[in-house]
Design a protein around this motif. Sequence first.
Motif, PDB file in Angstrom:
ATOM      1  N   ALA A  38      -7.422   6.387  -2.619  1.00 50.06           N
ATOM      2  CA  ALA A  38      -7.698   6.002  -1.236  1.00 50.06           C
ATOM      3  C   ALA A  38      -8.938   5.130  -1.185  1.00 50.06           C
ATOM      4  N   LEU A  68      -5.278  14.678   5.116  1.00 49.95           N
ATOM      5  CA  LEU A  68      -4.359  14.345   4.022  1.00 49.95           C
ATOM      6  C   LEU A  68      -3.901  15.573   3.242  1.00 49.95           C
ATOM      7  N   LEU A  80       3.346   8.327   4.587  1.00 47.08           N
ATOM      8  CA  LEU A  80       3.024   8.859   3.262  1.00 47.08           C
ATOM      9  C   LEU A  80       4.085   9.848   2.792  1.00 47.08           C
ATOM     10  N   LEU A  91      -4.004   3.729  -1.233  1.00 48.78           N
ATOM     11  CA  LEU A  91      -3.961   4.168   0.162  1.00 48.78           C
ATOM     12  C   LEU A  91      -5.092   3.471   0.910  1.00 48.78           C
ATOM     13  N   ASP A 106       0.846  -1.191   0.000  1.00 42.60           N
ATOM     14  CA  ASP A 106       0.000   0.000   0.000  1.00 42.60           C
ATOM     15  C   ASP A 106       0.884   1.243   0.000  1.00 42.60           C
ATOM     16  N   LEU A 107       0.300   2.366  -0.357  1.00 42.07           N
ATOM     17  CA  LEU A 107       1.070   3.591  -0.518  1.00 42.07           C
ATOM     18  C   LEU A 107       1.887   3.925   0.722  1.00 42.07           C
ATOM     19  N   GLY A 108       1.316   3.681   1.895  1.00 35.99           N
ATOM     20  CA  GLY A 108       2.053   3.989   3.113  1.00 35.99           C
ATOM     21  C   GLY A 108       3.331   3.187   3.274  1.00 35.99           C
ATOM     22  N   ILE A 121      -2.798   7.892  -7.436  1.00 37.45           N
ATOM     23  CA  ILE A 121      -3.218   7.589  -6.061  1.00 37.45           C
ATOM     24  C   ILE A 121      -4.715   7.323  -5.994  1.00 37.45           C
TER      25      ILE A 121
END
Length: 435
Positions: free
Chosen positions: A84, A113, A66, A48, A24-26, A82
Motif C-alpha cells: 500500500a 483493510l 479489493l 494498493l 492498481d490492486l483495486g 501487496i
Amino acid sequence: MSFTATDAEFPNPERGFYRWAWNDLGGFTAADAQDAYNNGYRLVYGRLNLANYRTTDLPASLLTQLTTAFANARGAGIKLVIRAVYNYPETETDYQNAQDASLTRVQSHLNQLKPVLQANADVIAYVQAGFIGAWGEWHTSSNQLTTEANRTAVRDALLAAVPSTRFIDVRYPPYVMAWTPTLPSLQSALSGAYRVGVHNDCFLASRTDVGTYDDNSSAQAAQRDYVARLGDLAPFGGETCNPADEAGAVPRTSCADILAEGARYRLTYLNDEYYRDLFHARWIQNGCMAEVKRKMGYRVQLVSATHATSATRGQVLTLDLTVRNTGWARMFNPRGVQVLLRDASGSVRKLTATGADPRSWLPGADQAASVAVTLPSDLPAGPYSVWLALPDAERSLAADVRYAVRWANADDAVTGQKWDATLGAFSLGSSIEVK
C-alpha cells in the motif's frame, strides 16, 4: 525406494519471478490474473494506491474492489505480493514533494483493510510494509513516520491487520535489526511468533544497494550478515534498480553475483519487469537464467521413501521420507502434506498426513520426514498405488491443484514414478495392500 531429480523448469506457488498487475490492486482483473498464470507467473505484485485517501477513510467501494481483486487472483491460480502506498513519484520533483498520511490515518486505514486481508489470506503471498514515505519505501516521510516510535507503531498495526500466517517485508535492514537485535529460532517463525522480513528494491545495484545498507563497511557487513541469517526465518525478495541513483555505483551483474547472493540471502521472489537490461538480460546472455529460475525460493525433491506393503483399515500408515531442498529458500506459508491412495479403477482417496511441516525443509541438507495417515475404516480392501502431495494449507485452496507444490523429481516409466498435474501429486511408484 529412491527417486531421481529433474532439472526441468516449472512454476510453483509463492516463489519465483513476479510481474506487476496491469492496474492498481483495486482494479486487478480476472484477465490480468489469468494472463499472469498462463505466462508462468505464480506471483503478481499488487500496488494498493491510497493517494486519494491521505486524509479520509477508505470508501466501501474500494474495499469491495479489493475483495473482487482477491477473487480474481484465486480464480486464476496465482497469489499476490501487496504494498500500500500514498504516492508513487515518477520524477525527482514528485519524489521531493511526496506526501504520505499521519500515523493515526495509517492505523485507521489498516483497521479498515484488516477484515479484507484476513478474509483473503489464502491468495496473499507476502505483504511489503509500504504506507511510509515515497513509494511506501520507509524514507522521506512527510509525516515523520520514520521516527523509531512511529515506524514501530506502523509495524504493529501491519502485524495486527495482516493475516497471522503471513509475513511482512520491511525495506531497510537497520529498522528490523533495531526491533530484533537477536534473531529468534526457526520454531518462532513456524509458530507465527516472528513475521518480519526484508525486501531489497535495489538488489545487486551497488556496494550499499543504493542505500539499503550502511556506507560504513563494518556496519554494512553486520547488516548483510543479519539479512542473510534472517532469510531462513522470513521471506527475502524485491527488485533490482538503477545504480545511477548512487554516485560511483558498481552493479553486480554477473551470473556469479546473482547465484552467490541469491543463495546467501535466500532470495524467494524478484521483479521480472524492472532493470532487465542490466541484470536479467545478462543472466540470460551468460547462461544462468534457467538456474536462477530453478533456484529462486524453494525447490523440494524426494530422495527416498519407505512404507509398509500392507496395512489394516483403521490403523496408521507411516511413510519415512528423505527430502532435499535445492532451492535458495524454504517455504514460508503453511502447507499441508497428503498421502493419496489410488485403486486400479483410478478412484483416489486423499488422506491428510501429520508429522511433517514442509516449511521446516531448509535448503542445503537432506532432511528426514516421517508422515502418518490413518486408513479410513470405509476404505475398500485391495491394492492401492501410493502418491504424495503438498497442497495449500488453506481450506479454500486445498483441493485446487494449481496451488499444489510440484516435486522436483523426474518421471520414471519403469518404476511408475511420475507427476500427475490433474492430481497435483507425485506417484512413489509403490503400492500397498489394504486389508
